[in-house]
Design a protein around this motif. Structure first.
Motif, PDB file in Angstrom:
ATOM      1  N   HIS A  22      49.344  44.694  35.620  1.00 11.90           N
ATOM      2  CA  HIS A  22      50.060  45.245  36.774  1.00 11.90           C
ATOM      3  C   HIS A  22      50.615  44.154  37.687  1.00 11.90           C
ATOM      4  CE1 HIS A  22      48.429  49.075  35.567  1.00 11.90           C
ATOM      5  NE2 HIS A  22      47.189  48.685  35.802  1.00 11.90           N
ATOM      6  N   ALA A  23      50.274  42.908  37.439  1.00 11.31           N
ATOM      7  CA  ALA A  23      50.638  41.818  38.353  1.00 11.31           C
ATOM      8  C   ALA A  23      52.141  41.666  38.534  1.00 11.31           C
ATOM      9  CB  ALA A  23      50.042  40.494  37.867  1.00 11.31           C
ATOM     10  N   THR A  24      52.902  41.929  37.521  1.00 12.12           N
ATOM     11  CA  THR A  24      54.350  41.708  37.633  1.00 12.12           C
ATOM     12  C   THR A  24      55.058  42.812  38.400  1.00 12.12           C
ATOM     13  OG1 THR A  24      54.678  42.695  35.455  1.00 12.12           O
ATOM     14  CG2 THR A  24      54.472  40.293  35.551  1.00 12.12           C
ATOM     15  N   VAL A  25      54.332  43.804  38.861  1.00 19.32           N
ATOM     16  CA  VAL A  25      54.968  44.858  39.654  1.00 19.32           C
ATOM     17  C   VAL A  25      55.565  44.275  40.948  1.00 19.32           C
ATOM     18  CG1 VAL A  25      52.931  45.625  40.950  1.00 19.32           C
ATOM     19  CG2 VAL A  25      54.717  47.264  40.361  1.00 19.32           C
ATOM     20  N   TRP A  26      55.041  43.123  41.379  1.00 18.31           N
ATOM     21  CA  TRP A  26      55.604  42.492  42.581  1.00 18.31           C
ATOM     22  C   TRP A  26      56.930  41.790  42.304  1.00 18.31           C
ATOM     23  CZ3 TRP A  26      50.481  43.507  42.198  1.00 18.31           C
ATOM     24  CH2 TRP A  26      49.924  44.204  43.268  1.00 18.31           C
ATOM     25  N   ASP A  27      57.384  41.819  41.068  1.00 15.02           N
ATOM     26  CA  ASP A  27      58.735  41.335  40.748  1.00 15.02           C
ATOM     27  C   ASP A  27      59.768  42.444  40.937  1.00 15.02           C
ATOM     28  OD1 ASP A  27      57.646  38.891  40.052  1.00 15.02           O
ATOM     29  OD2 ASP A  27      57.609  39.325  37.910  1.00 15.02           O
ATOM     30  N   VAL A  71      49.325  33.755  39.174  1.00 17.66           N
ATOM     31  CA  VAL A  71      50.429  33.370  38.292  1.00 17.66           C
ATOM     32  C   VAL A  71      51.533  32.684  39.091  1.00 17.66           C
ATOM     33  CG1 VAL A  71      52.261  34.278  36.811  1.00 17.66           C
ATOM     34  CG2 VAL A  71      49.923  35.133  36.566  1.00 17.66           C
ATOM     35  N   ALA A  72      51.840  33.214  40.257  1.00 18.94           N
ATOM     36  CA  ALA A  72      52.906  32.614  41.066  1.00 18.94           C
ATOM     37  C   ALA A  72      52.532  31.211  41.548  1.00 18.94           C
ATOM     38  CB  ALA A  72      53.219  33.522  42.257  1.00 18.94           C
ATOM     39  N   VAL A  73      51.332  31.049  42.052  1.00 18.91           N
ATOM     40  CA  VAL A  73      50.911  29.734  42.555  1.00 18.91           C
ATOM     41  C   VAL A  73      50.873  28.710  41.425  1.00 18.91           C
ATOM     42  CG1 VAL A  73      48.953  28.483  43.556  1.00 18.91           C
ATOM     43  CG2 VAL A  73      49.709  30.647  44.562  1.00 18.91           C
ATOM     44  N   SER A  74      50.329  29.108  40.284  1.00 16.95           N
ATOM     45  CA  SER A  74      50.274  28.160  39.166  1.00 16.95           C
ATOM     46  C   SER A  74      51.673  27.845  38.637  1.00 16.95           C
ATOM     47  CB  SER A  74      49.360  28.672  38.055  1.00 16.95           C
ATOM     48  OG  SER A  74      49.874  29.854  37.493  1.00 16.95           O
ATOM     49  N   GLY A  75      52.550  28.835  38.639  1.00 18.98           N
ATOM     50  CA  GLY A  75      53.926  28.596  38.187  1.00 18.98           C
ATOM     51  C   GLY A  75      54.669  27.634  39.093  1.00 18.98           C
ATOM     52  N   ALA A  80      61.560  29.562  41.881  1.00 21.88           N
ATOM     53  CA  ALA A  80      62.149  30.537  42.809  1.00 21.88           C
ATOM     54  C   ALA A  80      61.622  31.946  42.530  1.00 21.88           C
ATOM     55  CB  ALA A  80      63.669  30.510  42.707  1.00 21.88           C
ATOM     56  N   GLU A  81      61.476  32.283  41.271  1.00 19.41           N
ATOM     57  CA  GLU A  81      60.919  33.586  40.889  1.00 19.41           C
ATOM     58  C   GLU A  81      59.475  33.716  41.386  1.00 19.41           C
ATOM     59  OE1 GLU A  81      59.672  35.505  36.677  1.00 19.41           O
ATOM     60  OE2 GLU A  81      61.722  34.724  36.756  1.00 19.41           O
ATOM     61  N   CYS A  82      58.702  32.664  41.237  1.00 19.71           N
ATOM     62  CA  CYS A  82      57.309  32.678  41.692  1.00 19.71           C
ATOM     63  C   CYS A  82      57.225  32.783  43.210  1.00 19.71           C
ATOM     64  CB  CYS A  82      56.582  31.426  41.208  1.00 19.71           C
ATOM     65  SG  CYS A  82      56.307  31.385  39.427  1.00 19.71           S
ATOM     66  N   ARG A  83      58.094  32.072  43.899  1.00 21.42           N
ATOM     67  CA  ARG A  83      58.104  32.146  45.363  1.00 21.42           C
ATOM     68  C   ARG A  83      58.488  33.549  45.817  1.00 21.42           C
ATOM     69  NH1 ARG A  83      59.184  26.830  48.296  1.00 21.42           N
ATOM     70  NH2 ARG A  83      59.853  28.305  49.886  1.00 21.42           N
ATOM     71  N   ARG A 128      57.927  36.266  44.194  1.00 21.24           N
ATOM     72  CA  ARG A 128      56.769  37.129  43.928  1.00 21.24           C
ATOM     73  C   ARG A 128      55.750  36.998  45.067  1.00 21.24           C
ATOM     74  NH1 ARG A 128      53.286  37.244  38.395  1.00 21.24           N
ATOM     75  NH2 ARG A 128      55.279  37.931  37.584  1.00 21.24           N
ATOM     76  N   LEU A 129      55.481  35.764  45.509  1.00 21.62           N
ATOM     77  CA  LEU A 129      54.541  35.579  46.617  1.00 21.62           C
ATOM     78  C   LEU A 129      55.045  36.234  47.898  1.00 21.62           C
ATOM     79  CD1 LEU A 129      53.347  31.903  46.095  1.00 21.62           C
ATOM     80  CD2 LEU A 129      52.019  34.006  45.744  1.00 21.62           C
ATOM     81  N   GLU A 130      56.329  36.114  48.157  1.00 25.27           N
ATOM     82  CA  GLU A 130      56.907  36.767  49.338  1.00 25.27           C
ATOM     83  C   GLU A 130      56.768  38.283  49.245  1.00 25.27           C
ATOM     84  OE1 GLU A 130      60.885  35.230  49.581  1.00 25.27           O
ATOM     85  OE2 GLU A 130      60.162  33.210  50.027  1.00 25.27           O
ATOM     86  N   ALA A 131      56.954  38.845  48.046  1.00 27.08           N
ATOM     87  CA  ALA A 131      56.800  40.285  47.856  1.00 27.08           C
ATOM     88  C   ALA A 131      55.348  40.710  48.048  1.00 27.08           C
ATOM     89  CB  ALA A 131      57.298  40.685  46.467  1.00 27.08           C
ATOM     90  N   VAL A 132      54.419  39.902  47.560  1.00 26.53           N
ATOM     91  CA  VAL A 132      52.994  40.188  47.745  1.00 26.53           C
ATOM     92  C   VAL A 132      52.665  40.252  49.238  1.00 26.53           C
ATOM     93  CG1 VAL A 132      50.687  39.162  47.529  1.00 26.53           C
ATOM     94  CG2 VAL A 132      52.174  39.314  45.533  1.00 26.53           C
TER      95      VAL A 132
END
Length: 120
Positions: free
Chosen positions: A52-57, A87-91, A104-107, A109-113
């Protein structure tokens, strides 16, 4: 948010096969419906919360529709959010100099979280 997930008990559901990278770029859609899933490079076995983690994408309304459709409970959502953070922090740290588009995609995702957590 990370610490909140760490204190939760493990999920009661058994381990399952995980795709491991179910982000929108690995989902193929035809005529508005899921047609195929590609890129099985992260295939593994584990707790289903990780999938479910990628739902924040997804955009906020799609994320809420996902939650509603699957009727996820709060602990599952919290553990999934922790996976999204991990996943975002490690990416970001791993690809900082070599893959700026993924950073940028990882950032994002963190902003969406963070936005999602603030809205709940």
């Amino acid at each position: 948010l990370w610490r909140t997930a760490l204190v939760l008990p493990e999920p009661s559901a058994p381990h399952v096969w995980l795709h491991g990278d179910l982000k929108p770029t690995n989902l193929l859609v035809r005529e508005g419906k899921l047609h195929a899933v590609i890129d099985f490079g992260a295939l593994s076995v584990g707790f289903p919360d990780a999938e479910h983690a990628t739902v924040w994408d997804l955009p906020p309304r799609a994320r809420q529709a996902y939650w509603n459709a699957l009727d996820l409970d709060e602990p599952t959502w919290t553990r999934a959010r922790a996976w999204a953070i991990a996943v975002a922090v490690s990416g970001i740290s791993y690809y900082w100099h070599t893959y700026p588009a993924f950073v940028a995609e990882c950032r994002a995702r963190l902003e969406a979280v963070l936005a999602d957590a603030a809205a709940r």
